[in-house]
Design a protein around this motif. Structure first.
Motif, PDB file in Angstrom:
ATOM      1  N   ILE A 170     101.101  32.812  29.336  1.00 33.23           N
ATOM      2  CA  ILE A 170     102.561  32.634  29.412  1.00 33.23           C
ATOM      3  C   ILE A 170     103.291  33.794  28.740  1.00 33.23           C
ATOM      4  CG2 ILE A 170     104.489  31.199  28.632  1.00 33.23           C
ATOM      5  CD1 ILE A 170     102.568  28.779  28.953  1.00 33.23           C
ATOM      6  N   ASP A 171     102.892  34.101  27.488  1.00 29.60           N
ATOM      7  CA  ASP A 171     103.636  35.096  26.707  1.00 29.60           C
ATOM      8  C   ASP A 171     103.402  36.520  27.193  1.00 29.60           C
ATOM      9  OD1 ASP A 171     104.687  33.109  25.085  1.00 29.60           O
ATOM     10  OD2 ASP A 171     103.069  33.231  23.603  1.00 29.60           O
ATOM     11  N   ASN A 172     102.149  36.862  27.542  1.00 33.70           N
ATOM     12  CA  ASN A 172     101.834  38.256  27.897  1.00 33.70           C
ATOM     13  C   ASN A 172     101.770  38.493  29.407  1.00 33.70           C
ATOM     14  OD1 ASN A 172     101.565  38.771  25.134  1.00 33.70           O
ATOM     15  ND2 ASN A 172      99.368  38.301  25.162  1.00 33.70           N
ATOM     16  N   GLY A 173     101.725  37.441  30.184  1.00 38.82           N
ATOM     17  CA  GLY A 173     101.603  37.600  31.631  1.00 38.82           C
ATOM     18  C   GLY A 173     102.837  37.148  32.372  1.00 38.82           C
ATOM     19  N   ILE A 174     103.123  35.859  32.342  1.00 40.07           N
ATOM     20  CA  ILE A 174     104.232  35.303  33.136  1.00 40.07           C
ATOM     21  C   ILE A 174     105.582  35.825  32.652  1.00 40.07           C
ATOM     22  CG2 ILE A 174     105.450  33.169  33.757  1.00 40.07           C
ATOM     23  CD1 ILE A 174     102.726  31.747  33.654  1.00 40.07           C
ATOM     24  N   LEU A 175     105.828  35.760  31.330  1.00 44.66           N
ATOM     25  CA  LEU A 175     107.123  36.213  30.812  1.00 44.66           C
ATOM     26  C   LEU A 175     107.314  37.719  30.965  1.00 44.66           C
ATOM     27  CD1 LEU A 175     107.451  34.026  27.563  1.00 44.66           C
ATOM     28  CD2 LEU A 175     108.498  33.645  29.822  1.00 44.66           C
ATOM     29  N   LYS A 176     106.237  38.512  31.066  1.00 51.01           N
ATOM     30  CA  LYS A 176     106.335  39.965  31.208  1.00 51.01           C
ATOM     31  C   LYS A 176     106.077  40.418  32.648  1.00 51.01           C
ATOM     32  CE  LYS A 176     105.032  40.977  26.418  1.00 51.01           C
ATOM     33  NZ  LYS A 176     104.073  41.668  25.522  1.00 51.01           N
ATOM     34  N   ASN A 177     105.933  39.429  33.571  1.00 51.28           N
ATOM     35  CA  ASN A 177     105.696  39.726  34.991  1.00 51.28           C
ATOM     36  C   ASN A 177     104.471  40.615  35.212  1.00 51.28           C
ATOM     37  OD1 ASN A 177     107.916  38.222  35.981  1.00 51.28           O
ATOM     38  ND2 ASN A 177     109.310  39.890  35.396  1.00 51.28           N
ATOM     39  N   ASP A 178     103.441  40.442  34.413  1.00 46.67           N
ATOM     40  CA  ASP A 178     102.216  41.235  34.557  1.00 46.67           C
ATOM     41  C   ASP A 178     101.240  40.440  35.425  1.00 46.67           C
ATOM     42  OD1 ASP A 178      99.883  42.696  34.332  1.00 46.67           O
ATOM     43  OD2 ASP A 178     100.164  43.123  32.193  1.00 46.67           O
ATOM     44  N   VAL A 179     101.224  40.737  36.743  1.00 47.16           N
ATOM     45  CA  VAL A 179     100.417  39.956  37.709  1.00 47.16           C
ATOM     46  C   VAL A 179      98.931  40.132  37.447  1.00 47.16           C
ATOM     47  CG1 VAL A 179      99.879  39.648  40.161  1.00 47.16           C
ATOM     48  CG2 VAL A 179     102.234  40.147  39.443  1.00 47.16           C
ATOM     49  N   GLU A 180      98.495  41.339  37.162  1.00 45.60           N
ATOM     50  CA  GLU A 180      97.069  41.595  36.937  1.00 45.60           C
ATOM     51  C   GLU A 180      96.566  40.824  35.720  1.00 45.60           C
ATOM     52  OE1 GLU A 180      94.812  43.199  38.747  1.00 45.60           O
ATOM     53  OE2 GLU A 180      96.408  43.398  40.250  1.00 45.60           O
ATOM     54  N   TYR A 181      97.380  40.792  34.699  1.00 45.37           N
ATOM     55  CA  TYR A 181      97.004  40.058  33.481  1.00 45.37           C
ATOM     56  C   TYR A 181      96.880  38.559  33.778  1.00 45.37           C
ATOM     57  CZ  TYR A 181      96.879  38.750  28.539  1.00 45.37           C
ATOM     58  OH  TYR A 181      96.497  38.244  27.318  1.00 45.37           O
ATOM     59  N   VAL A 182      97.836  38.049  34.592  1.00 47.55           N
ATOM     60  CA  VAL A 182      97.803  36.622  34.965  1.00 47.55           C
ATOM     61  C   VAL A 182      96.533  36.318  35.754  1.00 47.55           C
ATOM     62  CG1 VAL A 182      98.897  34.859  36.417  1.00 47.55           C
ATOM     63  CG2 VAL A 182     100.307  36.314  34.954  1.00 47.55           C
ATOM     64  N   LYS A 183      96.147  37.233  36.690  1.00 46.49           N
ATOM     65  CA  LYS A 183      94.929  37.025  37.474  1.00 46.49           C
ATOM     66  C   LYS A 183      93.682  37.016  36.580  1.00 46.49           C
ATOM     67  CE  LYS A 183      96.452  38.957  41.897  1.00 46.49           C
ATOM     68  NZ  LYS A 183      96.224  40.050  42.893  1.00 46.49           N
ATOM     69  N   THR A 184      93.626  37.985  35.668  1.00 45.42           N
ATOM     70  CA  THR A 184      92.453  38.099  34.790  1.00 45.42           C
ATOM     71  C   THR A 184      92.298  36.854  33.919  1.00 45.42           C
ATOM     72  OG1 THR A 184      92.756  40.498  34.709  1.00 45.42           O
ATOM     73  CG2 THR A 184      91.356  39.506  33.024  1.00 45.42           C
ATOM     74  N   ILE A 185      93.388  36.452  33.267  1.00 48.41           N
ATOM     75  CA  ILE A 185      93.332  35.271  32.391  1.00 48.41           C
ATOM     76  C   ILE A 185      93.087  34.004  33.210  1.00 48.41           C
ATOM     77  CG2 ILE A 185      94.611  33.857  30.741  1.00 48.41           C
ATOM     78  CD1 ILE A 185      93.723  36.509  29.585  1.00 48.41           C
ATOM     79  N   GLY A 186      93.734  33.944  34.403  1.00 48.48           N
ATOM     80  CA  GLY A 186      93.570  32.767  35.274  1.00 48.48           C
ATOM     81  C   GLY A 186      92.123  32.577  35.698  1.00 48.48           C
ATOM     82  N   LEU A 187      91.480  33.696  36.126  1.00 46.84           N
ATOM     83  CA  LEU A 187      90.062  33.609  36.513  1.00 46.84           C
ATOM     84  C   LEU A 187      89.174  33.212  35.330  1.00 46.84           C
ATOM     85  CD1 LEU A 187      89.796  36.731  38.865  1.00 46.84           C
ATOM     86  CD2 LEU A 187      89.628  34.323  39.543  1.00 46.84           C
ATOM     87  N   SER A 188      89.512  33.748  34.159  1.00 46.76           N
ATOM     88  CA  SER A 188      88.757  33.379  32.949  1.00 46.76           C
ATOM     89  C   SER A 188      88.878  31.881  32.676  1.00 46.76           C
ATOM     90  CB  SER A 188      89.274  34.166  31.745  1.00 46.76           C
ATOM     91  OG  SER A 188      89.132  35.551  31.945  1.00 46.76           O
ATOM     92  N   MET A 189      90.077  31.352  32.849  1.00 46.62           N
ATOM     93  CA  MET A 189      90.299  29.921  32.609  1.00 46.62           C
ATOM     94  C   MET A 189      89.529  29.065  33.615  1.00 46.62           C
ATOM     95  SD  MET A 189      94.368  29.865  31.652  1.00 46.62           S
ATOM     96  CE  MET A 189      94.430  28.112  31.287  1.00 46.62           C
ATOM     97  N   ILE A 190      89.493  29.505  34.883  1.00 47.28           N
ATOM     98  CA  ILE A 190      88.734  28.772  35.902  1.00 47.28           C
ATOM     99  C   ILE A 190      87.250  28.754  35.550  1.00 47.28           C
ATOM    100  CG2 ILE A 190      87.974  28.810  38.322  1.00 47.28           C
ATOM    101  CD1 ILE A 190      90.783  29.923  39.004  1.00 47.28           C
ATOM    102  N   GLY A 191      86.736  29.915  35.110  1.00 44.82           N
ATOM    103  CA  GLY A 191      85.330  30.004  34.709  1.00 44.82           C
ATOM    104  C   GLY A 191      85.012  29.088  33.525  1.00 44.82           C
ATOM    105  N   ILE A 192      85.930  29.091  32.556  1.00 44.33           N
ATOM    106  CA  ILE A 192      85.732  28.242  31.369  1.00 44.33           C
ATOM    107  C   ILE A 192      85.762  26.753  31.745  1.00 44.33           C
ATOM    108  CG2 ILE A 192      86.845  27.487  29.236  1.00 44.33           C
ATOM    109  CD1 ILE A 192      87.560  30.430  28.729  1.00 44.33           C
TER     110      ILE A 192
END
Length: 577
Positions: free
Chosen positions: A40-62
């Motif tokens: 939320i803080d480093n991806g969505i609020l800063k519009n960083d799509v790549e960061y959102v994808k990376t963290i999102g995939l990590s969360m799915i794996g976890i």
């Protein structure tokens, strides 16, 4: 708790995996809110799509790993708890086998059945919750609390303020549930007792048209059990809404206070969302642990009842270094034997009994009801121990034998013929495990059972229903006699075992037995004079005392009690012989 832990620790390898999966599951569960805050803080609020994808995939794996961990945790927990209940039941059944008649009477057969079945099941349910929830929630709570304080110490005070209320609620409910649980299990014992009596005595109930009375009796006990259950359910029903009410109040306060801190710039939105997740895990873990803790009194009651059964010391104890073999076989001697049943009544049932019986001899016991006949012969295989005097078999006191060796010498046919569920052949092999078909047929022929067995389409493979209810009383007695005959014991004990036979079958059976027991000692308890007229020695009992001893002809002349019994059963011509 000692009982439960004692059986749990036997599964050390599975426990190790249980802890490992618990720890992994906690790390994954608490790692997700941290990643969500960064998303939320480093991806969505800063519009960083790549960061959102990376963290999102990590969360799915976890999440995927967490699901696997949870499945494995459930599997390991199930294995441990089933192993625990299996071991408890096996050990308890083995312990019950060592009981004397006294322990069965003290604890009660119905109560023992409840302890082996329902009480063991209650422990299994509790351990399932302990291993899966009881281990997970304390760690989850501690780590969540740490993350709460680390994320926002000021908001953490709301959580700490709620804990005393939760703790007080748990202790009050646990204290109230323990006596209710004891009453519930006691009522379950009574339900089993009434059900057991009703099913075993169904013919008597119907014969006396007492179905309504039995229904009322069962309904009364069942209602008491239901009331106990309702009280427990009410306690649990009150607990859960109470916890959620407090939980929701804490969440409202945190959201209200957190929104103020976000507005002032003291707290990030992602951190508040993560904080709420940590709070949820902390309070929900505490609530789940409280639920498990409230189950403890009921499990403790069941564990105490099982421990009580384990702790019961049999009055008849096996002698570890006891006698196993003797040079002679079949010699029996009673030396001034006196016996009183254990308990408050110390009045002897039999007094100062002395006699001898040698191989090839038949010794019979007769007397009025309650004279001590069956009690006397039950002392020989040590169903009870003498109060005074000695019983010697082959010159050795029965208390000096290994129990298995002593009872191996004896072929006991009880007053009430008992057959086990299975086949006729399996019942006969109860007397001799490796008996051949030829040996079975010979035993059946001696016991005068061949005639009705031959009419059965499956012969010795015919199924025996529970309690042998698909056979008549006389058929059951003959099968019980065949079971003892196939063993070829040194001493035969017939405890009124011919009572259900007609006179002709009785005479043929005794004649055939006489030819087969020339090297064995035969003891017969009987009510019919015709059954024991040919005995080498007849012992007449009256209120626990020997009032006559001798042959049939001798006792007719010397013992008035025996003469009265004989006169009531025999004709004048038979008495004159």
């Amino acid at each position: 708790m000692k009982l439960m832990w004692r059986y749990t620790i036997k599964n050390k390898k599975l426990l190790f995996f249980n802890f490992m999966f618990v720890f992994g599951f906690i790390l994954i569960e608490l790692g997700l809110p941290t990643l969500l805050a960064r998303l939320i803080d480093n991806g969505i609020l800063k519009n960083d799509v790549e960061y959102v994808k990376t963290i999102g995939l990590s969360m799915i794996g976890i999440v995927a790993i967490g699901i696997i961990m949870n499945i494995l945790l459930g599997f390991v927990t199930a294995r441990i708890t089933t192993n625990i209940v299996e071991s408890i039941r096996n050990d308890l059944f083995e312990k019950i086998q060592s009981y004397s008649h006294n322990e069965y009477e003290e604890i009660g057969v119905s109560s023992l059945i409840t302890r082996v079945t329902n009480d063991a099941y209650q422990i299994m349910l509790f351990m399932q919750n302990i291993l899966r929830i009881g281990f997970t929630t304390p760690l989850m709570f501690i780590v969540s609390l740490y993350m709460v304080v680390r994320t926002s110490p000021s908001l953490g005070w709301y959580v700490l303020g709620a804990l005393p209320f939760l703790l007080i609620g748990i202790l009050v409910i646990a204290k109230k549930s323990e006596p209710i649980s004891k009453g519930q299990q006691t009522n379950l014992d009574r339900i089993n007792a009434i059900l057991r009596e009703n099913l075993s005595g169904l013919r008597v109930v119907r014969a006396f048209v007492n179905e309504k009375f039995e229904e009322k009796r069962f309904e009364t006990v069942n209602e008491a059990y239901t009331e106990s259950s309702k009280k427990l359910f009410r306690l649990m029903a009150i607990a859960q809404p109470g916890f959620f009410f407090l939980f929701n109040i804490v969440m409202l306060l945190i959201i209200w206070s957190g929104s103020i801190q976000i507005d002032s710039g003291d707290l990030l939105l992602g951190d508040l969302i993560a904080f709420i997740e940590y709070i949820f895990h902390a309070l929900f873990s505490f609530m789940l642990f409280a639920t498990v803790f409230m189950m403890y009194p009921r499990a403790a009651v069941s564990a105490n009842r099982i421990e009580e059964a384990f702790a019961a010391e049999p009055l008849i104890k096996d002698k570890e270094d006891g006698v196993t073999t003797t040079e002679t076989k079949g010699y029996l001697e009673f030396k001034n034997v006196t016996f009183a049943y254990p308990g408050p009544s110390e009045t002897p049932v039999i007094r100062n009994i002395s006699f001898t019986a040698n191989p090839g001899e038949t010794v019979a016991f007769i007397g009025s009801t309650g004279s001590g006949k069956s009690t006397l012969i039950q002392l020989i295989p040590r169903f009870y121990d003498v109060s005074q005097g000695q019983i010697l078999i082959d010159g050795v006191d029965v208390r000096e034998y290994k129990l298995a060796a002593l009872r191996q010498k004896i072929g006991y046919i009880p007053q009430k013929a008992l057959l086990f569920t299975g086949t006729i052949g399996e019942n006969l092999r109860y007397g001799k495990e490796d008996a051949t078909l030829e040996e079975m047929n010979r035993a059946l022929e001696i016991a005068q059972a061949s005639d009705f067995i031959s009419q059965l389409s499956e012969g010795v493979n015919t199924r025996v229903s529970e309690g042998g209810t698909n056979f008549s009383g006389g058929q059951k007695q003959r099968l019980a006699i065949a079971r003892a005959v196939i063993r070829q014991p040194e001493i035969f004990i017939f405890d009124d075992s011919f009572s259900a036979l007609d006179y002709a079958t009785d005479a043929r059976l005794r004649e055939r037995l006489g030819k087969e027991t020339t090297e064995s000692t035969t003891l017969i308890v009987a009510q019919r004079v015709g059954t024991i007229m040919d005995a080498d020695k007849i012992i007449v009992l009256n209120e626990g005392d020997v009032v006559g001893m001798g042959t049939h002809k001798e006792l007719l002349k010397s013992c008035a009690i025996y003469y009265d019994i004989a006169a009531s059963q025999l004709s004048e011509e038979e008495l004159a012989k």
